[in-house]
Design a protein around this motif. Structure first.
Motif, mmCIF file in Angstrom:
data_model
loop_
_atom_site.group_PDB
_atom_site.id
_atom_site.type_symbol
_atom_site.label_atom_id
_atom_site.label_comp_id
_atom_site.label_asym_id
_atom_site.label_seq_id
_atom_site.Cartn_x
_atom_site.Cartn_y
_atom_site.Cartn_z
ATOM 1 N N ASP A 2 0.947 -1.254 0.299
ATOM 2 C CA ASP A 2 0.012 -0.018 -0.153
ATOM 3 C C ASP A 2 0.712 1.296 0.144
ATOM 4 O O ASP A 2 2.138 1.381 0.433
ATOM 5 N N ILE A 3 0.374 2.294 -0.673
ATOM 6 C CA ILE A 3 0.709 3.665 -0.444
ATOM 7 C C ILE A 3 -0.585 4.420 0.284
ATOM 8 O O ILE A 3 -1.730 4.301 -0.157
ATOM 9 N N VAL A 4 -0.199 5.165 1.121
ATOM 10 C CA VAL A 4 -1.356 5.836 2.062
ATOM 11 C C VAL A 4 -1.162 7.233 1.839
ATOM 12 O O VAL A 4 -0.012 7.738 1.831
ATOM 13 N N ILE A 5 -2.064 7.968 1.552
ATOM 14 C CA ILE A 5 -2.300 9.512 1.189
ATOM 15 C C ILE A 5 -3.216 10.172 1.971
ATOM 16 O O ILE A 5 -4.294 9.541 2.801
ATOM 17 N N ASN A 6 -2.964 11.449 1.966
ATOM 18 C CA ASN A 6 -3.855 12.189 2.795
ATOM 19 C C ASN A 6 -4.843 13.252 2.003
ATOM 20 O O ASN A 6 -5.359 14.153 2.707
ATOM 21 N N LYS A 7 -5.056 12.761 0.915
ATOM 22 C CA LYS A 7 -5.791 13.723 0.116
ATOM 23 C C LYS A 7 -6.723 12.729 -0.873
ATOM 24 O O LYS A 7 -6.098 11.803 -1.668
ATOM 25 N N ASN A 8 -7.807 13.214 -1.082
ATOM 26 C CA ASN A 8 -8.701 12.444 -2.292
ATOM 27 C C ASN A 8 -8.397 12.673 -3.499
ATOM 28 O O ASN A 8 -8.078 13.875 -3.740
ATOM 29 N N ILE A 9 -8.155 11.722 -4.343
ATOM 30 C CA ILE A 9 -7.982 11.996 -5.701
ATOM 31 C C ILE A 9 -9.019 11.473 -6.692
ATOM 32 O O ILE A 9 -9.451 10.104 -6.475
ATOM 33 N N GLU A 10 -9.462 12.163 -7.466
ATOM 34 C CA GLU A 10 -10.530 11.821 -8.378
ATOM 35 C C GLU A 10 -10.203 10.663 -9.441
ATOM 36 O O GLU A 10 -9.000 10.480 -9.737
ATOM 37 N N TYR A 11 -11.190 9.885 -9.838
ATOM 38 C CA TYR A 11 -10.807 8.658 -10.615
ATOM 39 C C TYR A 11 -10.206 9.121 -11.906
ATOM 40 O O TYR A 11 -8.991 8.603 -12.054
ATOM 41 N N GLU A 12 -10.578 9.989 -12.672
ATOM 42 C CA GLU A 12 -9.841 10.398 -14.065
ATOM 43 C C GLU A 12 -8.633 10.951 -13.716
ATOM 44 O O GLU A 12 -7.617 10.562 -14.563
ATOM 45 N N ASP A 13 -8.389 11.764 -12.967
ATOM 46 C CA ASP A 13 -7.086 12.204 -12.534
ATOM 47 C C ASP A 13 -6.039 11.077 -12.105
ATOM 48 O O ASP A 13 -5.029 11.133 -12.695
ATOM 49 N N LEU A 14 -6.295 10.118 -11.272
ATOM 50 C CA LEU A 14 -5.550 9.105 -10.779
ATOM 51 C C LEU A 14 -5.367 8.034 -12.023
ATOM 52 O O LEU A 14 -4.206 7.635 -12.211
ATOM 53 N N GLN A 15 -6.292 7.922 -12.792
ATOM 54 C CA GLN A 15 -6.299 6.971 -13.746
ATOM 55 C C GLN A 15 -5.200 7.368 -14.896
ATOM 56 O O GLN A 15 -4.106 6.850 -15.341
ATOM 57 N N THR A 16 -5.393 8.777 -15.214
ATOM 58 C CA THR A 16 -4.283 9.573 -16.037
ATOM 59 C C THR A 16 -2.805 9.433 -15.323
ATOM 60 O O THR A 16 -1.876 9.000 -16.113
ATOM 61 N N PHE A 17 -2.764 9.774 -14.326
ATOM 62 C CA PHE A 17 -1.374 9.531 -13.477
ATOM 63 C C PHE A 17 -0.787 8.284 -13.846
ATOM 64 O O PHE A 17 0.303 8.036 -13.978
ATOM 65 N N LEU A 18 -1.610 7.465 -13.347
ATOM 66 C CA LEU A 18 -0.967 6.037 -13.335
ATOM 67 C C LEU A 18 -0.767 5.429 -14.565
ATOM 68 O O LEU A 18 0.407 4.621 -14.688
ATOM 69 N N SER A 19 -1.609 5.839 -15.692
ATOM 70 C CA SER A 19 -1.216 5.544 -16.993
ATOM 71 C C SER A 19 0.237 5.846 -17.539
ATOM 72 O O SER A 19 0.792 5.461 -18.133
#
Length: 143
Positions: A2-19
């Motif tokens: 796991d990676i734990v974070i302190n901020k909600n990240i929206e699906y589209e933003d996270l999908q783009t980043f991970l890609s």
């Protein structure tokens, strides 16, 4: 792992980043309310985004990362650092590769504002908080 974070990240933003992070690799992002596990077949990398709704604030969001890799810890360190920088948040992951040379559930690396800290996350599940122990001079491992 796991990676734990302190901020909600929206699906589209996270999908783009991970890609972008896992470029040229088949990736599936499981995100509550957006998709389900039936869509995840034949992917090299599986990432699950979770939120601990029992916590009011703090480190209540996480990414569980599953990939075929002999040593996943350098990948997680790079990913946590990149998440922190891209989304202007704090992110932490297991510190055992760097600090302890063995798995210890309560010590992690925190990436925050271009700094890296060794932290104690033993009270995370109850409070959503961590304790900074010391700032580290740290270089990301090469992938």
């Amino acid at each position: 792992m796991d990676i734990v974070i302190n901020k909600n990240i929206e699906y589209e933003d996270l999908q783009t980043f991970l890609s972008e992070f896992f470029i040229d690799r088949k990736l599936f992002l499981s995100y509550e309310g957006v998709n389900d596990l039936n869509d995840s077949q034949n992917q090299e990398i599986f990432v699950q985004y979770l939120s601990d709704d029992e916590l009011q604030d703090g480190y209540k969001f996480s990414l569980s990362v599953f990939l075929k890799c002999e040593d996943i810890l350098p990948v997680l360190e790079n990913l946590a650092s990149s998440v922190s920088a891209r989304f202007n948040c704090s992110a932490f992951c297991d510190a055992s590769r760097l600090i302890l040379k063995e798995h210890n559930y309560y010590y992690s690396l925190l990436f925050d504002s271009n700094k890296v800290y060794l932290i104690d996350d033993s009270t995370l599940e109850e409070t959503g908080r961590v304790t900074k122990i010391i700032e580290l001079k740290y270089e990301l491992p090469r992938l």
